[in-house]
Design a protein around this motif. Structure first.
Motif, PDB file in Angstrom:
ATOM      1  N   ASP A  91     158.024 -62.183  75.792  1.00 40.80           N
ATOM      2  CA  ASP A  91     157.779 -60.812  76.249  1.00 40.80           C
ATOM      3  C   ASP A  91     157.776 -59.837  75.077  1.00 40.80           C
ATOM      4  O   ASP A  91     156.915 -58.959  74.982  1.00 40.80           O
ATOM      5  CB  ASP A  91     158.843 -60.386  77.276  1.00 40.80           C
ATOM      6  N   CYS A  94     154.508 -60.092  72.893  1.00 38.63           N
ATOM      7  CA  CYS A  94     153.354 -59.412  73.490  1.00 38.63           C
ATOM      8  C   CYS A  94     153.528 -57.894  73.463  1.00 38.63           C
ATOM      9  O   CYS A  94     152.565 -57.162  73.231  1.00 38.63           O
ATOM     10  CB  CYS A  94     153.105 -59.907  74.912  1.00 38.63           C
ATOM     11  N   ASP A  95     154.739 -57.420  73.687  1.00 37.88           N
ATOM     12  CA  ASP A  95     154.987 -55.974  73.602  1.00 37.88           C
ATOM     13  C   ASP A  95     154.648 -55.458  72.211  1.00 37.88           C
ATOM     14  O   ASP A  95     153.990 -54.424  72.054  1.00 37.88           O
ATOM     15  CB  ASP A  95     156.448 -55.643  73.925  1.00 37.88           C
ATOM     16  N   LYS A  96     155.085 -56.167  71.173  1.00 41.01           N
ATOM     17  CA  LYS A  96     154.825 -55.741  69.798  1.00 41.01           C
ATOM     18  C   LYS A  96     153.334 -55.810  69.471  1.00 41.01           C
ATOM     19  O   LYS A  96     152.794 -54.926  68.798  1.00 41.01           O
ATOM     20  CB  LYS A  96     155.625 -56.579  68.794  1.00 41.01           C
ATOM     21  N   ASN A  98     150.853 -55.536  71.627  1.00 38.45           N
ATOM     22  CA  ASN A  98     150.209 -54.437  72.354  1.00 38.45           C
ATOM     23  C   ASN A  98     150.448 -53.105  71.653  1.00 38.45           C
ATOM     24  O   ASN A  98     149.553 -52.255  71.614  1.00 38.45           O
ATOM     25  CB  ASN A  98     150.698 -54.380  73.798  1.00 38.45           C
ATOM     26  N   GLU A  99     151.635 -52.905  71.098  1.00 32.94           N
ATOM     27  CA  GLU A  99     151.931 -51.665  70.364  1.00 32.94           C
ATOM     28  C   GLU A  99     151.000 -51.487  69.163  1.00 32.94           C
ATOM     29  O   GLU A  99     150.621 -50.365  68.827  1.00 32.94           O
ATOM     30  CB  GLU A  99     153.383 -51.658  69.871  1.00 32.94           C
TER      31      GLU A  99
END
Length: 169
Positions: A91, A94-96, A98-99
């Motif tokens: 998780d 993917c967050d990083k 997307n950032e």
């Protein structure tokens, strides 16, 4: 290596540990680039359309500063704990990623700079000098550099290094 702490109120314990990643771990990412016209304009925006991580922990060792009870339980439940941590890592990855592509993110900033920098080279040449040397603008380009003299422009032949640097790998 990591430090950990657990407890409630005056009951608590802490410790340290280490983990190694599974060499079969992988991540697949699809990035969509946007341009007003790909025929004549550089991309100016990007978005992540797919992020499919499979990051796994191969080995996990936890030590306890106390009598070792908590660390012992964690080590017994090794597979469960590795699975939970692996899901959180997936998780977070993917967050990083997307950032990086969000408005104001690193990839967005690079594309904006690239698009702005390329804009003047995409205009039709003017005057007799330009028509005599179609690469005049490229030959006269002032490549910005950092304090060590390294080019600040993206070298598309070395994207792997940029990707690793952006993600802090």
């Amino acid at each position: 290596e990591f430090e950990w702490k657990a407890g409630r109120g005056f009951l608590g314990t802490s410790g340290s540990g280490w983990a190694t990643g599974d060499p079969t771990s992988s991540i697949s990412v699809d990035v969509d680039f946007a341009s007003r016209d790909f025929e004549s304009r550089a991309p100016h925006d990007a978005s992540v359309s797919k992020c499919d991580p499979d990051l796994r922990i191969e080995k996990l060792e936890v030590k306890d500063d106390g009598i070792g009870l908590v660390a012992g339980i964690i080590n017994i439940l090794d597979e469960v704990v590795k699975s939970v941590i692996g899901k959180e890592l997936n998780d977070l990855a993917c967050d990083k990623i997307n950032e990086l592509a969000e408005e104001g993110g690193t990839l967005d900033d690079i594309l904006t700079l690239f698009s702005e920098g390329m804009g003047k080279y995409l205009e039709p040449p003017e005057g007799d000098a330009a028509s005599a040397d179609p690469l005049m603008a490229e030959r006269n380009a002032q490549v910005p550099t950092d304090e060590d003299g390294n080019s600040l422009w993206v070298n598309f032949l070395e994207l792997q290094g940029y990707t690793q640097e952006l993600m802090g790998v």
